[in-house]
Design a protein around this motif. Structure first.
Motif, PDB file in Angstrom:
ATOM      1  N   LEU A  64       0.826  -1.200   0.000  1.00 50.35           N
ATOM      2  CA  LEU A  64       0.000   0.000   0.000  1.00 50.35           C
ATOM      3  C   LEU A  64       0.862   1.252   0.000  1.00 50.35           C
ATOM      4  N   THR A  65       1.931   1.270   0.789  1.00 51.74           N
ATOM      5  CA  THR A  65       2.761   2.460   0.795  1.00 51.74           C
ATOM      6  C   THR A  65       3.501   2.620  -0.522  1.00 51.74           C
ATOM      7  N   LEU A  67       2.264   1.793  -3.338  1.00 58.08           N
ATOM      8  CA  LEU A  67       1.255   2.337  -4.239  1.00 58.08           C
ATOM      9  C   LEU A  67       1.103   3.835  -4.046  1.00 58.08           C
ATOM     10  N   THR A  68       1.328   4.305  -2.811  1.00 57.83           N
ATOM     11  CA  THR A  68       1.193   5.742  -2.613  1.00 57.83           C
ATOM     12  C   THR A  68       2.325   6.491  -3.290  1.00 57.83           C
ATOM     13  N   LYS A  69       3.466   5.824  -3.453  1.00 59.81           N
ATOM     14  CA  LYS A  69       4.626   6.554  -3.954  1.00 59.81           C
ATOM     15  C   LYS A  69       4.814   6.430  -5.447  1.00 59.81           C
ATOM     16  N   THR A  70       4.439   5.280  -6.006  1.00 59.39           N
ATOM     17  CA  THR A  70       4.682   5.101  -7.433  1.00 59.39           C
ATOM     18  C   THR A  70       3.481   5.570  -8.214  1.00 59.39           C
ATOM     19  N   GLY A  71       3.621   5.538  -9.524  1.00 60.26           N
ATOM     20  CA  GLY A  71       2.520   5.959 -10.359  1.00 60.26           C
ATOM     21  C   GLY A  71       1.430   4.916 -10.381  1.00 60.26           C
ATOM     22  N   ALA A  72       0.259   5.349 -10.808  1.00 59.36           N
ATOM     23  CA  ALA A  72      -0.877   4.438 -10.827  1.00 59.36           C
ATOM     24  C   ALA A  72      -0.728   3.486 -12.006  1.00 59.36           C
ATOM     25  N   PRO A  73      -0.769   2.191 -11.774  1.00 62.25           N
ATOM     26  CA  PRO A  73      -0.682   1.280 -12.920  1.00 62.25           C
ATOM     27  C   PRO A  73      -1.968   1.197 -13.708  1.00 62.25           C
TER      28      PRO A  73
END
Lengths: 221, 314
Positions: A64-65, A67-73
């Motif tokens: 989850l963290t 996902l907060t930092k990388t771009g949305a797939p």
């Protein structure tokens, strides 16, 4: 689950008497299990289970963290040809940009204007424009208003953004609500009362709340 | 396990059942009962809270209350029987045992389905915000809740009567796993959308750090899932082991921790109001009004808590 043994082991060893009903927690009575010759530690399943559970929860948290930092797939960009078309045929109205745009570089403003006009057209054609990657570079609030054109899903998403905008721009308190309180508190009521009892004590506000609730999402995270 | 003389031939490496004192059971059950009762009363009293989301939260609280009550009742029975006050007449005791087992099954299933209903409601709120009030009418909410209650009651009865059959246990475990998977999918999807929105909003002037908000959302989700998984899966693993390896010594050692697993389930009833109901500002303000008589110490305490939480929000 059912925790009471129908027949206790002690009474089963007393022959001939009807089994007393013993209140216990262990429901399933099996023959005594032999514990001889154990290779591993006897609580190995217990330890393995809890370690696995902890690892899973921590792994999930890290996912989850990340996902907060990388771009949305899941970003669905418009067709590259359309994007190219938009990029190539932008209008040169940037000279009439508002004061808020002066802080931006000219290139970004150009891009924002061109993409703005382009998406107005594209959304009518395609009906499913996703603006995630573009939105990050765009600093004009009117673009979000323009984004509300389009199909229902896009409309709803953009309306969500539109209704979120006052929260995040007007006051610092509502700007700190963010995702966390959006998903846990009921939004219209947190909007309406900085003091906690205004919505309940004020009948007008409380009657307006259902209206607001119909337009804005419930607070979730 | 109350009966210490279970095994005539006691092996020195035997895994003795871990016993948890009755006082802890009672304490947890009482606290959980009080909290959930407060939530139910608050939702009923405040007209603003008559919305689908709070109906599902209320249903969750009622199921948690049922679980606490039945576990407490069972505990009382065990204490009485240990002290010799309970005459263990076979039929009556077995019938009471069946009723309590049915209640416990019903409440556990009901908790899971209520959590699932809350997740679905939030999902519809996020992804179909404009059509939410046409999708989630109060009639449909009533129908959904009635369906959940009837299904859980029927399942509770079935499980209590036919608990010997492995198919029932299998169904129970499969239901749990499906619910877990659905809940995770719904929340992760919502989280992804919230993150996308945060990024869009971050592009506006005057925004705060959206990374921080996303992190908060991630922490919230992790707490939601973590509590659900940590409280429910030990018990279900226990059921699984009973079916798979009843005679294996390792499995026996896991099963000796049965009371710990039950305590975890009761802790879930205790924690659920904090992560679902008490997060709502409106609900907290309802509590404040319920307890607030002017000049009351309790009132001042709640006001302090409110103030602290408001400061935290700012």
């Amino acid at each position: 689950m059912s925790e009471n043994s129908r027949i206790s082991n002690t009474t089963s060893r007393q022959a001939a008497s009807p089994p007393d009903y013993v209140w216990e927690y262990e429901y399933y009575d099996y023959e005594p299990v032999s514990f001889e010759g154990l290779k591993a530690h006897r609580y190995s399943i217990v330890i393995g289970f809890w370690v696995g559970l902890a690892v899973f929860v921590i792994f999930m948290f890290f996912i989850l963290t990340l996902l907060t930092k990388t771009g949305a797939p899941h970003q669905e960009n418009p067709e590259p040809s359309g994007k190219h078309h938009c990029m190539n045929s932008f209008a040169v109205d940037f000279r009439r940009s508002q004061e808020s745009d002066k802080v931006l570089s000219r290139q970004v403003v150009e891009e924002s204007r061109s993409l703005f006009h382009c998406y107005i057209n594209e959304v009518e054609h395609l009906g499913t424009a996703k603006l995630d990657s573009k939105a990050s570079g765009l600093k004009h609030s009117s673009l979000h208003t323009g984004e509300t054109l389009g199909d229902n899903k896009l409309d709803e998403e953009m309306n969500l953004a539109k209704f979120n905008i006052p929260n995040f721009v007007s006051s610092e308190q509502s700007s700190t609500l963010g995702d966390d309180d959006l998903l846990l508190c009921e939004q219209p009521i947190t909007l309406n009362n900085n003091a906690d009892d205004s919505s309940a004590s004020n009948p007008k506000t409380s009657s307006q709340n259902p209206q607001l609730r119909s337009q804005t999402p419930h607070g979730l995270f | 396990m109350m009966d210490n003389s279970t095994h005539v031939t006691v092996n020195t490496t035997d895994c003795e059942a871990v016993e948890i004192p009755h006082e802890i059971f009672f304490a947890i059950a009482m606290v959980s009962l009080t909290e959930n009762l407060l939530v139910v009363v608050a939702v009923i009293k405040n007209k603003n809270l008559h919305s689908p989301m709070y109906c599902f939260i209320c249903s969750l609280s009622i199921f948690n209350m049922t679980a606490s009550v039945s576990k407490t009742w069972e505990n009382i029975m065990i204490v009485f029987s240990k002290m010799g006050h309970l005459y263990s007449r076979g039929e009556l005791a077995m019938k009471m045992d069946d009723v309590m087992d049915g209640l416990v099954c019903m409440s556990f299933l009901g908790s899971i389905f209520s959590l699932l209903a809350i997740a679905v409601d939030r999902y519809i709120t996020v992804f179909h915000a404009l059509r939410y009030h046409t999708i989630m009418t109060m009639k449909r909410v009533a129908a959904i809740l009635a369906g959940i209650w009837i299904f859980c009651a029927a399942s509770g009865v079935l499980m209590a009567i036919f608990s010997h059959y492995t198919i029932i246990m299998t169904c129970f475990i499969v239901l749990f796993l499906i619910s877990l998977a659905l809940i995770m999918f719904l929340y992760v999807h919502m989280f992804l959308l919230a993150r996308t929105h945060a990024r869009k909003i971050a592009s506006l002037p005057g925004n705060t750090d959206h990374q921080k908000h996303n992190m908060k959302g991630a922490i919230t989700l992790a707490i939601l899932f973590g509590v659900f998984i940590a409280c429910w899966s030990p018990f279900f693993f226990h059921l699984l082991l009973i079916m798979i390896c009843p005679l294996n010594p390792y499995c026996e050692c896991y099963r000796s921790l049965f009371q710990v697993n039950v305590i975890l389930l009761m802790c879930n009833s205790l924690i659920d109001p904090f992560i679902y109901a008490f997060r709502s500002v409106e609900l907290r303000s309802t509590f404040r009004k319920m307890f607030c008589c002017s000049g009351d110490i309790f009132c001042h305490a709640i006001q302090c808590l409110q103030l602290n939480s408001n400061i935290r929000l700012q």
